[in-house]
Design an enzyme around this catalytic site. Sequence first.
Site, PDB file in Angstrom:
ATOM      1  N   CYS A  80     -48.652 111.884   4.725  1.00 40.20           N
ATOM      2  CA  CYS A  80     -49.995 112.256   4.304  1.00 40.20           C
ATOM      3  C   CYS A  80     -50.408 113.544   4.989  1.00 40.20           C
ATOM      4  CB  CYS A  80     -50.989 111.172   4.700  1.00 40.20           C
ATOM      5  SG  CYS A  80     -50.439 109.520   4.285  1.00 40.20           S
ATOM      6  N   ARG A 121     -48.263 117.316   0.922  1.00 38.31           N
ATOM      7  CA  ARG A 121     -47.810 116.214   1.762  1.00 38.31           C
ATOM      8  C   ARG A 121     -48.084 114.844   1.146  1.00 38.31           C
ATOM      9  NH1 ARG A 121     -46.822 117.715   6.849  1.00 38.31           N
ATOM     10  NH2 ARG A 121     -47.182 115.617   7.585  1.00 38.31           N
ATOM     11  N   TRP A 126     -50.180 109.628   0.646  1.00 43.67           N
ATOM     12  CA  TRP A 126     -48.972 109.310  -0.111  1.00 43.67           C
ATOM     13  C   TRP A 126     -48.595 107.915   0.335  1.00 43.67           C
ATOM     14  CZ3 TRP A 126     -43.418 109.251   1.000  1.00 43.67           C
ATOM     15  CH2 TRP A 126     -42.624 109.330  -0.135  1.00 43.67           C
ATOM     16  N   ASN A 168     -51.568 109.602   9.526  1.00 41.95           N
ATOM     17  CA  ASN A 168     -50.335 109.982   8.822  1.00 41.95           C
ATOM     18  C   ASN A 168     -49.188 109.344   9.597  1.00 41.95           C
ATOM     19  OD1 ASN A 168     -48.451 113.101   8.878  1.00 41.95           O
ATOM     20  ND2 ASN A 168     -48.096 111.281   7.700  1.00 41.95           N
ATOM     21  N   GLY A 169     -48.470 108.431   8.941  1.00 43.94           N
ATOM     22  CA  GLY A 169     -47.345 107.796   9.632  1.00 43.94           C
ATOM     23  C   GLY A 169     -47.285 106.328   9.281  1.00 43.94           C
ATOM     24  N   GLU A 226     -27.705 121.066  -6.671  1.00 48.28           N
ATOM     25  CA  GLU A 226     -29.079 121.526  -6.469  1.00 48.28           C
ATOM     26  C   GLU A 226     -29.782 121.727  -7.822  1.00 48.28           C
ATOM     27  OE1 GLU A 226     -31.125 121.527  -4.226  1.00 48.28           O
ATOM     28  OE2 GLU A 226     -32.611 123.056  -4.650  1.00 48.28           O
ATOM     29  N   LYS A 237     -33.157 119.736  -8.917  1.00 45.92           N
ATOM     30  CA  LYS A 237     -34.397 120.424  -9.325  1.00 45.92           C
ATOM     31  C   LYS A 237     -34.906 119.840 -10.642  1.00 45.92           C
ATOM     32  CE  LYS A 237     -35.560 122.025  -6.483  1.00 45.92           C
ATOM     33  NZ  LYS A 237     -34.853 121.882  -5.283  1.00 45.92           N
ATOM     34  N   GLU A 265     -36.281 116.276 -10.175  1.00 45.32           N
ATOM     35  CA  GLU A 265     -37.510 116.244  -9.387  1.00 45.32           C
ATOM     36  C   GLU A 265     -38.745 116.579 -10.211  1.00 45.32           C
ATOM     37  OE1 GLU A 265     -36.861 117.658  -4.846  1.00 45.32           O
ATOM     38  OE2 GLU A 265     -36.360 119.158  -6.337  1.00 45.32           O
ATOM     39  N   HIS A 298     -12.632 112.798 -14.596  1.00 49.52           N
ATOM     40  CA  HIS A 298     -12.519 111.460 -14.008  1.00 49.52           C
ATOM     41  C   HIS A 298     -13.761 110.608 -14.304  1.00 49.52           C
ATOM     42  CE1 HIS A 298      -8.908 112.716 -12.041  1.00 49.52           C
ATOM     43  NE2 HIS A 298      -9.531 113.747 -11.484  1.00 49.52           N
ATOM     44  N   LYS A 338     -43.557 116.614  -0.243  1.00 52.16           N
ATOM     45  CA  LYS A 338     -42.774 117.734   0.272  1.00 52.16           C
ATOM     46  C   LYS A 338     -42.143 117.422   1.613  1.00 52.16           C
ATOM     47  CE  LYS A 338     -42.198 122.426   0.329  1.00 52.16           C
ATOM     48  NZ  LYS A 338     -40.989 122.292  -0.474  1.00 52.16           N
TER      49      LYS A 338
HETATM   50  C1  G6P Z   1     -38.282 115.864   0.335  1.00 53.94           C
HETATM   51  C2  G6P Z   1     -38.605 117.049  -0.538  1.00 53.94           C
HETATM   52  C3  G6P Z   1     -37.337 117.840  -0.836  1.00 53.94           C
HETATM   53  C4  G6P Z   1     -36.660 118.238   0.464  1.00 53.94           C
HETATM   54  C5  G6P Z   1     -36.369 117.032   1.338  1.00 53.94           C
HETATM   55  C6  G6P Z   1     -35.909 117.435   2.732  1.00 53.94           C
HETATM   56  O1  G6P Z   1     -37.542 114.944  -0.373  1.00 53.94           O
HETATM   57  O2  G6P Z   1     -39.209 116.616  -1.736  1.00 53.94           O
HETATM   58  O3  G6P Z   1     -37.670 119.007  -1.567  1.00 53.94           O
HETATM   59  O4  G6P Z   1     -35.468 118.912   0.174  1.00 53.94           O
HETATM   60  O5  G6P Z   1     -37.557 116.256   1.508  1.00 53.94           O
HETATM   61  O6  G6P Z   1     -36.967 118.075   3.383  1.00 53.94           O
HETATM   62  P1  G6P Z   1     -36.834 119.078   4.590  1.00 53.94           P
HETATM   63  O7  G6P Z   1     -38.228 119.506   4.875  1.00 53.94           O
HETATM   64  O8  G6P Z   1     -36.215 118.304   5.716  1.00 53.94           O
HETATM   65  O9  G6P Z   1     -35.957 120.198   4.154  1.00 53.94           O
END
Ligand code: G6P
Length: 611
Positions: free
Chosen positions: A2, A27, A73, A99-100, A484, A488, A491, A507, A606
């Site tokens: 959060c 967050r 969150w 937050n936590g 990646e 993307k 996500e 395979h 994030k």
């Molecule tokens: C979350 C985010 C991702 C990110 C991952 C690792 O899942 O949505 O975009 O790659 O965390 O985060 P960090 O801040 O450790 O790179």
Amino acid sequence: MCGIVAYVGHRQAEPVILKGLKRLEYRGYDSAGIALMNGGLNVYKKKGKVAELEAFIRHQKLDSHIGMGHTRWATHGEPNDENAHPHYSATRKLAIIHNGIIENYASLKQELLKKGHRFLSQTDTEVFIHFIEHIRETEQCALDEAVRLALTKVVGAYAIVVMSLEHPGLLIAARKGSPLVVGIGKGELFMASDATPIIEYTNEVVYLNDQEIAVVDNGKLTIRNTANLPLTPYIQTIDLELEAIEKGGYEHFMLKEIFEQPRSIMDCMRGRLDSASSRLVLGGLRDYLNRLVNADRILIVACGTSWHAGLVAEYFFEEFCRIPVEVEYASEFRYRNPVIREGDVVIAISQSGETADTLAAIELAKSRGAVIFGVCNVVGSSIPRATHAGAYTHAGPEIGVASTKAFTAQLTVLNMIALIVAQKKGTVTEQRLNELLIEMEQIPGRVEKALQTNRQIESIAAEFKDATNFIYLGRGYNFPVALEGALKLKEISYIHAEGYPAAEMKHGPIALIDEQMPVVFIATKDSTYEKVVSNIQEVKARKGKVIAIVTEGDKLIAKMADHVVEVPNVSEPLMPLVSVVPLQLLSYHIAVLRGCNVDQPRNLAKSVTVE
Ligand code: G6P
């Protein structure tokens, strides 16, 4: 996970807090709330985004010079009005934002229920504030002492702020495992999960450390730790431009951040790399560089996109440093019994510097004697402070939840680290090193060129926006890029996508291919080019739709693929910096066309500060 903000000072608290919460929405954004001292300790909270809270409180009388806010969150309890923060204590004389996670909340709750407490939410946080009040009543102590005693009894992670009806000028904050920054202005003080809500008002900050409690009482800040030792606040001046955290004319932060990459990659190399003088310096490595140069093995720990950057780095380190590398999901590493030998070095990669799993992996490796290097973006965050050495990526704040510019900055830093090591070890010739340095300096220009595919990609996105599945294939350095690209798309557009090494297609994934299946090939001219061309033919033979990312001027693939997207010619080890760009754009445009919330995708946050 959060976001939290608190304010006390000469301004109206509510607009400062709401603006801060909007900056922290990356967050978490499933509910939001605010507590103010306006004729009582009043809490206003609402399911949904901060904008919904704002609409909800628009017509209320909110005159207060102290307050705190939270954007949530969910971890304990579904997102709804009751579970949103702030939470009141039993007497409603105290309120908290958190937050936590309080891991032992269930047993605390049982104890309190037996004593007659009633709870309005399903959260661990509400239990926490009831517990603080309970301690205060039973111990007959001051509120800050009650908070301190409560903190010695809870297990878990927290960044909290507490307000009290009986002390209208008081804010008590504490942290362990979740970030908290105190901003020191003229006649005003701020508290927040990161510096973005603060920088508009002051650049003087104090980053709280774990187990520290900050008390702001009538404008005066004091800090002590949970063992009750008074501490002198260490005030730092931060260098963060307001402009860097605003959209600057782009429709979404993600698009802005994709387009910022030429600059962010340049910023990352500035003052560190100069091909003319063969200069390559990362000051933060200095004290431990020899450990890295003499490492028997490098373990890379990370999550999500940062893990993909680690996979690219594995190829790069092994090629140029001749050191074996293993790349681990931090979440898996921490829960097995990894073999960490003397001579192993750990590199932790994290954009936010706050990811709980990565932090825990670091602590585990540290406890076994490993030297830890960090590659992080957020200055002053927990990971850089937990590591022995490291380098910041200097990509600037990344607000879009899907990571873009942080990824390319991570690759840039990791390449620089590897080349410093290779130079010291003598595993790269001076000539090759120089070629690579020259080429790295040219990368921002190459990325700029790759960004010119934006329009073309928008039209490709329109053709494929309704697909239900995608496959991404690449080999060698481009294999992690395929992963990646698929991540993307998943996500932000919620389309199922798989990334695979192109040669593994036969395979399994080949069975999925029919005329409905778009397959994205990263097929740039490198050592496996011919083999990837054969894979493209195999997909076309089964009527799959091929979107190929190719090196400019490629005539061969143009004859087979449904779409070719040309990127500038770059040598193989540096290609991911360029080849990822069209994939970022593809996911962005598909998500926009599907009407998805690009910057704040559902269920994602994030910075994941919980397990
Ligand atoms: C979350 C985010 C991702 C990110 C991952 C690792 O899942 O949505 O975009 O790659 O965390 O985060 P960090 O801040 O450790 O790179």
